[in-house]
Design an enzyme around this catalytic site. Structure first.
Site, short mmCIF file in Angstrom:
data_model
loop_
_atom_site.label_atom_id
_atom_site.label_comp_id
_atom_site.label_asym_id
_atom_site.label_seq_id
_atom_site.Cartn_x
_atom_site.Cartn_y
_atom_site.Cartn_z
N TYR A 437 -2.37 -3.34 -45.41
CA TYR A 437 -2.37 -4.26 -44.27
C TYR A 437 -1.22 -3.97 -43.30
O TYR A 437 -0.09 -3.69 -43.71
CB TYR A 437 -2.17 -5.71 -44.76
N GLU A 438 -1.51 -4.12 -42.00
CA GLU A 438 -0.50 -4.08 -40.92
C GLU A 438 0.40 -2.85 -40.96
O GLU A 438 1.61 -2.94 -40.78
CB GLU A 438 0.37 -5.35 -40.96
N GLY A 439 -0.20 -1.71 -41.19
CA GLY A 439 0.58 -0.48 -41.26
C GLY A 439 0.83 -0.13 -42.71
O GLY A 439 1.51 -0.84 -43.43
N GLN A 444 5.02 2.40 -42.47
CA GLN A 444 6.26 1.61 -42.51
C GLN A 444 7.46 2.51 -42.83
O GLN A 444 8.56 2.32 -42.27
CB GLN A 444 6.16 0.50 -43.56
#
Length: 596
Positions: A437-439, A444
């Protein structure tokens, strides 16, 4: 079914004793609040979690969303939950007064999110809505604010992030969704988006998509991307030509529909409303994405928490075998498995991940609050830099180590853990999406090493080192903690040496080699940061013990778990440092490694 999914005592310890969240009320922005209002917010969340969420964990998982005749039906408990959080004010609690919020610190709403998602992460709806509403509040016109924010934070309307496309994935510069200007100032929207969490469902009256697209004639790449509000239904109730094309059937988190959506595919009549200025959409969206990254970290620790407390409860109750040193084993009764060293090791690992991760997330949230509310320009800037530096770690560690933690939770149950009779098999499925999720973890990690360590010309790293150094100094004042202060000091020095080595490679211009093992660097950095959080907790616990506190068992447990982390997890940094300074390059593709 497990009885517990989080510890209120631990939440209070971290909020008030370790991170002193009450001190935020000294700032004018939070001046209307005190510990009593914070506790009321948390208690409201606990009531909703215990009554409307936790009892439906298994049912929401087994009865996943269905797409029939173009409409998505979700479990009926979700509607009750969304109504309750909307009426309680939780969704917009950390919004400012002007936009219908209560100006509660994000530190408190992060704790609230942890409690709710520990109860049932299959009801992961409100973070998306609050994030979308905040984008409109910060960058939208007065008309957009008036039209959408109130209904979103009241729980009547759902919000989403519409970024990913079938051909683009995480590479947002390659999106093809288009927006064509109309004479009335609106835009005609065309395109498809995939993996849109809560992208359509019947638990709210409308779904409001925060949608990335390229205005016709805009520059290529990320510079030409704009942000739009695209509702499922327009304000007058007209269908806005947003089509639910399919639901992705997921490994876990089955209560939240992940949608494939078409915009303007059916009637070429999808209307979007520009947020802010043209071609600045990605910079706006990054605000929501950074919030969402902290939210994903909270999701990771929440699922891990639920699994840990289930495993702990089982280990205390499940009798099996005898102590290894028992002389007449067959003549003595079986013992609870928590008394076996290997089971205790697995439980300590889980406890260290849950409580270390939550502490890191609350630390990051407090910096977020200071960056927003401080009246001191220097404090404000420093807090912002620390949020930027810590966000990729706060997203990644709770998720990656959460997967490992729940793996051990399953192991504590033995064969039962692999069955649907106990909850950990679901938690094992649920958490696996969080490192994506989200990168993803890789993204990251490249963000951390490639951008964040040099942020402000290295100022962010210097500020973090000062904060860690402050905790080390406090720990050396206690004889029982001196050893651990020195261990963290040595490990921090090792991190600095590795960072300088890698930045040296970056200086040669070989970016691929510089970032090739960024994920290992992320783990090295994360273990140091979480060790800092554990030493920070131990300092408070030791202070309380020396004051002859009546809650001695709780504080001794904190110190024991800190010791576990320093003796079992922090030593892993030595191996990671060895690899990260190794001159042998093995992962850069040469087309020769995978010959069949």
């Amino acid at each position: 079914m497990a009885k517990n999914f989080f510890s209120k005592r631990n939440v209070n310890f971290l909020l008030y004793e370790v991170h002193d969240v009450e001190s935020l009320t000294q700032h004018s922005y939070f001046a209307d609040h005190n510990k009593e209002t914070f506790d009321m917010t948390i208690d409201t969340a606990i009531q909703i979690a215990e009554n409307l969420m936790f009892p439906f964990v298994k049912d929401v998982d087994k009865n996943q969303p269905e797409l029939k005749d173009g409409k998505v039906k979700v479990h009926p408990s979700i509607k009750n939950y969304l109504k309750a959080v909307g009426e309680s004010g939780i969704i917009g609690a950390d919004f400012d007064y002007e936009n219908g919020g209560a100006q509660i610190p994000v530190s408190i709403t992060s704790a609230v999110g942890y409690i709710l998602m520990s109860a049932n992460n299959g009801m992961m709806y409100i973070g998306l809505t609050s994030g979308g509403a905040r984008l409109i509040a910060n960058f939208g016109s007065d008309d957009l604010k008036k039209a959408y924010i109130e209904n979103m934070i009241s729980g009547k309307w759902q919000g989403t992030m519409c970024l990913t496309e079938p051909q683009a994935g995480s590479s947002l510069s390659d999106i093809t969704s288009s927006a064509e200007p109309q004479e009335d100032g609106t835009y005609k929207i065309r395109g498809q988006k995939v993996f849109i969490s809560a992208g359509d469902h019947d638990a709210t009256d409308n779904v409001i998509h925060l949608f990335l697209a390229r205005i016709k004639g805009a520059p290529k790449g990320t510079k030409g991307i704009s942000l739009f509000v695209v509702p499922k239904y327009r304000l007058d109730g007209t269908d806005n030509d947003v089509t639910s094309m399919g639901i992705y059937h997921k490994l876990g988190q089955k209560g939240v529909p992940a949608m494939h959506l078409g915009f303007g595919d059916k009637n070429d009549d999808c209307v979007g409303y520009l947020v802010g200025e043209p071609n600045k959409g990605l910079s706006y969206m990054f605000q929501m994405m950074n919030e969402a990254r902290i939210g994903v970290g909270l999701t990771g620790v929440s699922i891990t928490s639920a699994a840990y407390y289930a495993a702990l409860e089982y280990a205390k109750e499940r009798p099996q075998s005898r102590r290894l040193n028992a002389k007449s084993a067959l003549e003595t009764p079986q013992i609870p498995i928590i008394q076996h060293p290997d089971v205790k090791r697995m439980l300590l690992f889980q406890k260290s991940v849950v409580e270390g991760s939550l502490s890191l997330l609350l630390e990051t949230s407090k910096y977020f609050d200071l960056a927003e509310a401080s009246d001191d320009p220097e404090e404000k800037e420093n807090a912002h830099l620390l949020v930027e530096l810590l966000t990729p770690i706060a997203k990644t560690f709770p998720c990656e180590y959460g997967v490992k933690s729940i793996n051990d939770a399953v192991q504590c149950f033995g064969g039962y853990g692999f069955t649907e009779d106990f909850p950990v098999e679901q938690y094992y499925r649920d958490i696996r999406i969080t490192p994506i999720y989200e990168g993803t973890t890789g993204i990251q990690s490249q963000d951390l090493l490639g951008r964040k360590v040099t942020l402000g010309g290295g100022k962010a790293m210097k500020l973090l080192a000062e904060q860690v150094g402050k905790t080390i100094k406090q720990a050396t004042e206690y004889e029982a903690l001196k050893k651990y202060a020195l261990l963290l000091k040595d490990s921090s020095q090792r991190l600095q040496e590795v960072t300088m080595h890698l930045l040296g490679i970056a200086g040669t211009g070989d970016v691929e080699r510089f970032l090739s093992d960024a994920t290992l660097y992320m783990e090295l950095f994360s273990l140091n940061v979480v060790a800092w959080q554990w030493l920070k907790q131990a300092v408070v616990a030791q202070e309380k013990l020396q004051a002859a506190n009546n809650d001695a068992d709780f504080y001794e447990s904190k110190i024991h778990t800190m010791k576990y982390f320093f003796h079992y997890e922090l030593p892993k940094t030595q191996g990671l440092a060895t690899r990260l300074t190794d001159t042998e390059v093995l992962t850069i593709m040469t087309d020769k490694e995978f010959v069949m």
